[in-house]
Every structure is written in structure tokens, then in C-alpha cells.
Design a protein around this motif. Structure first.
Motif, PDB file in Angstrom:
ATOM      1  N   LEU A   1       8.675   6.219  -3.095  1.00  0.00           N
ATOM      2  CA  LEU A   1       8.536   5.970  -1.850  1.00  0.00           C
ATOM      3  C   LEU A   1       9.375   5.234  -1.104  1.00  0.00           C
ATOM      4  O   LEU A   1      10.041   5.136   0.286  1.00  0.00           O
ATOM      5  CB  LEU A   1       7.153   5.054  -2.103  1.00  0.00           C
TER       6      LEU A   1
ATOM      7  N   GLU B   1      11.447   6.083   2.267  1.00  0.00           N
ATOM      8  CA  GLU B   1      11.551   5.130   3.225  1.00  0.00           C
ATOM      9  C   GLU B   1      12.752   4.920   3.905  1.00  0.00           C
ATOM     10  O   GLU B   1      13.314   4.822   5.203  1.00  0.00           O
ATOM     11  CB  GLU B   1      10.959   3.836   3.162  1.00  0.00           C
TER      12      GLU B   1
ATOM     13  N   ASP C   1       3.312   6.897   5.124  1.00  0.00           N
ATOM     14  CA  ASP C   1       2.280   5.996   5.180  1.00  0.00           C
ATOM     15  C   ASP C   1       0.958   6.409   4.353  1.00  0.00           C
ATOM     16  O   ASP C   1       0.529   5.732   3.993  1.00  0.00           O
ATOM     17  CB  ASP C   1       1.810   5.855   6.926  1.00  0.00           C
TER      18      ASP C   1
ATOM     19  N   LYS D   1       1.772   5.754   0.863  1.00  0.00           N
ATOM     20  CA  LYS D   1       1.725   4.418   0.412  1.00  0.00           C
ATOM     21  C   LYS D   1       0.148   3.931   0.492  1.00  0.00           C
ATOM     22  O   LYS D   1      -0.017   3.013  -0.451  1.00  0.00           O
ATOM     23  CB  LYS D   1       2.342   3.637   1.900  1.00  0.00           C
TER      24      LYS D   1
ATOM     25  N   ASP E   1      -1.410   2.030  -2.621  1.00  0.00           N
ATOM     26  CA  ASP E   1      -2.088   0.918  -2.287  1.00  0.00           C
ATOM     27  C   ASP E   1      -3.572   1.056  -2.961  1.00  0.00           C
ATOM     28  O   ASP E   1      -4.139   0.244  -3.728  1.00  0.00           O
ATOM     29  CB  ASP E   1      -2.374   0.551  -0.928  1.00  0.00           C
TER      30      ASP E   1
END
Length: 382
Positions: free
Chosen positions: A191, A195, A219, A222, A226
């Protein structure tokens, strides 16, 4: 581990049944032997009393007197021919003092337990007394022993099964936490790299559309990372407006659902507040909606109904798909169980864990009928 737990449960229950059956058999035989001995003692006591009544003045009555005085355990009631109580031995004097009906009640009980002994007082005219007797305290305790043992064995098995289940759950929790942390960690490295590449792409003229779409995927990754990191630790709950939260997830799924699938939502109030962890709660809704899509095979209706009650909130996710057989309605929440050829069987298991362990709620199959559809219900405490 689950098979081992079921195996241990079967072994423990089998051992308990063997112990209880063996104990009952042994105690029944023992109580019969003791009862026979007590009947002999009462017969000897009656014979000793007869000897006292009929003995000549110079007869040696020491043995008869000893037999009579040594009976201190077997309760006895002596009645005349009219059924009136003449004498009694080895009965609770305290109970007799408190209850005037105690002696008649005991007499009725003894009549049901054993046939009486007849003791002739005089031959001419013939006068008989009747000796009724009951079971000694020791015999009564022996008869109750299997029931006491049954309670003890049951408690022991319950404690052992609870310990095994707790150990199984602890192992399962460690597995979930370890897997979640490792997944979040593994996603973190690519990730960060993606990015960086995304920033480079943004600087190149003409790549704005590609960069915009790529950012959505980054996103999304991500968000997934999370979610896994939150499963690996105790997530914090925050007051969230449920209707909008669920509505946004429905919009996300609607864009990715087949055109012949209709998604509708309803609620009994325009705004409903609940204490949730938004990323994990979204994961649950997403999982239920994706399961509904799989069940309908490309066409049908999915409805989400949110209801606010005084003490709780319910969210029903209903589809008109192929339904779930009753035999599978509990199994679908077990880790590793899947009806899909390529399924891992973790989606519903994770969803149930998120709702029940992190949100202190419930997730279950409210209704399901084959070829008619299924309703999953989320129940949240206010």
C-alpha cells in the motif's frame, strides 16, 4: 479443534453414564441387602419382646433385653388391634413436639413401606399388637446417594466442558488476532508503495482519470487493512447515525451488483443512533449483502429494514434467493464452512464475531425457506 471438543464431550458424557449406571446398580443391591438385614433385626426385636411377655419369672432374659436395647436406628411404631398407637421407638422427638400429626403420618408411611409384624399379647382372649417399621436414616441416605452423585458428576462435566470450550475460544481468538495482524501488516508494505506510485502518476499530464480510479482502489485496500487491524485489537465504538452509514454501503454494493438485482432500504425513523465501530460494521453489512447476491444468482430483490426500538435496534437483510436448509443455519457461522466451491467460509464467521464480541449484539438467521429467501437479523443493544 472443534472435532476434538466434540470428541471429548462424547467421552465425558459416556464416562458419566457408565459411572451413574454402575453406582445405581451397586446402591440398589446394597440397599436391598441392608433392608433385608433391618427386617431381620426387627423380627429379632419382636421375638425378644414376645419372650419378655411370656417368660417365666426365673428365665434368663439378658439376650432379649440386649436385642431390644441395641435397636437404636430402625424406627418402630407399635399399634393395638384398633390401630391406635401404643408405643414408638427411634423417632425424632423434636418433630413430634412441633407437629402433632407427625406420628400418624409416620405410621401411614411405614404401612406403605413394609408389612407389619404381629405380636400376640394374650391367647385367651386373643389380643394382638402390630409392629410397623420404616427405613433407617443410613438406608435412606444410601438410596439418595446416586442422585447426589449425579449432581456432582453433572457439575464436573459442565465445568470440564466449559473449560474446554473456553480454551477452544481462546485458541480461536488467538488465531483470529494473529491472522488479522499479519494480514494488515502484509497489506501495509504494498500500500505504501502504491501510494508513492500514485503520487508520481498524478504529476504526469493526461493521467488524471487513471490516477483517480487507482486512488479509489488504494483507498479500498487501506479500508480493508484498517478493518483487519481493528479485528486484531479491541476496536473503539463511537456514536454513529446508522441509516446514513448503512445507506452508503448499499450505494457501494448497488454499483457493483448485477443490473437485475434491486436493493431497497427502509427505516421506521429518519435518524437512528447506535454505538458501533464504523469500518467493522460496514464490513458486516457488506458481507451480508454479498451473501444475498450470491444466493440470488444474478437477479432478484434485496431489502434492508432498520427499526429503532426503546431498548434495541434491529437491521434485517432479506433476499429472495435460494434460501438456507435448516440443517445448515447454525453451521454457516462456523469458521471454514462454505457452500461455495471457492469460498473460505470466513465471511459470516467474522461478521458474527464482529457483532457479538465487539458490539455485544447478535447476528442470526431470522427466517429462511428454500427457493423463497433468507432474512439475516442484526440485533444491537441501545
Amino acid at each position: 479443534m472443534l472435532r476434538q471438543l466434540i470428541g471429548w464431550r462424547f467421552i465425558l458424557i459416556s464416562i458419566a453414564i457408565i459411572i451413574i449406571v454402575t453406582t445405581i446398580w451397586f446402591v440398589n443391591n446394597l440397599s436391598k441387602e441392608i433392608q433385608a438385614e433391618e427386617t431381620k433385626k426387627v423380627a429379632a426385636w419382636v421375638s425378644a419382646n414376645k419372650e419378655l411377655l411370656t417368660a417365666s419369672p426365673d428365665a434368663n432374659l439378658n439376650l432379649a433385653i440386649e436385642i431390644i436395647t441395641t435397636n437404636t436406628t430402625i424406627p418402630i411404631i407399635l399399634t393395638n388391634e384398633e390401630g391406635q398407637i401404643v408405643d414408638h421407638r427411634n423417632l425424632d422427638s423434636a418433630k413430634m413436639a412441633r407437629n402433632t400429626r407427625f406420628l400418624p403420618q409416620q405410621l401411614e408411611k411405614f404401612r406403605k413401606q413394609h408389612p407389619p409384624f404381629v405380636m400376640t399379647i394374650t391367647d385367651k382372649p386373643l389380643v394382638n399388637n402390630y409392629i410397623y417399621y420404616g427405613d433407617s436414616v443410613i438406608l435412606q441416605q444410601i438410596r439418595f446417594y446416586p442422585y447426589v452423585q449425579l449432581i456432582v458428576v453433572t457439575l464436573f462435566i459442565a465445568i470440564v466442558l466449559f473449560a474446554l470450550r473456553s480454551n477452544y475460544k481462546a485458541t480461536q481468538n488467538q488465531l483470529w488476532v494473529g491472522m488479522s495482524k499479519e494480514t494488515a501488516h502484509q497489506l501495509g508494505t504494498p500500500l505504501s508503495s502504491m501510494e508513492a506510485w500514485l503520487e508520481i502518476l498524478k504529476e504526469n499530464p493526461g493521467s488524471e482519470d487513471i490516477a483517480s480510479e487507482l486512488k479509489k482502489d488504494v483507498d479500498r485496500l487501506k479500508l480493508i487493512s484498517d478493518r483487519f487491524s481493528k479485528i486484531g485489537s479491541v476496536p473503539s465504538l463511537e456514536e454513529t447515525e446508522l441509516v446514513n452509514q448503512i445507506s452508503s454501503m448499499i450505494s457501494y454494493i448497488r454499483k457493483r451488483a448485477p443490473q437485475k438485482v434491486t436493493l431497497t432500504e427502509s427505516s421506521n425513523e429518519p435518524q437512528i443512533l447506535a454505538m458501533i465501530c464504523p469500518p467493522l460494521f460496514d464490513w458486516v453489512i457488506e458481507n451480508l449483502l454479498k451473501n444475498a447476491l450470491d444466493a440470488m444468482e444474478g437477479k432478484g430483490n434485496i431489502s434492508i429494514n432498520i427499526e429503532n426500538h426503546p431498548a434495541h435496534i434491529t437491521i434485517d437483510v432479506t433476499d429472495d434467493g435460494k434460501g438456507i436448509p435448516k440443517s445448515m443455519q447454525e453451521k454457516i457461522f462456523h469458521p471454514g464452512f462454505s457452500t461455495k466451491k471457492r469460498g473460505w467460509g470466513l465471511g459470516l464467521s467474522l461478521a458474527k464475531r464482529i457483532i457479538e464480541e465487539y458490539h455485544q449484539g447478535r447476528l442470526y438467521v431470522k427466517w429462511s425457506e428454500q427457493q423463497k429467501g433468507t432474512t439475516f437479523r442484526i440485533w444491537l443493544r441501545k
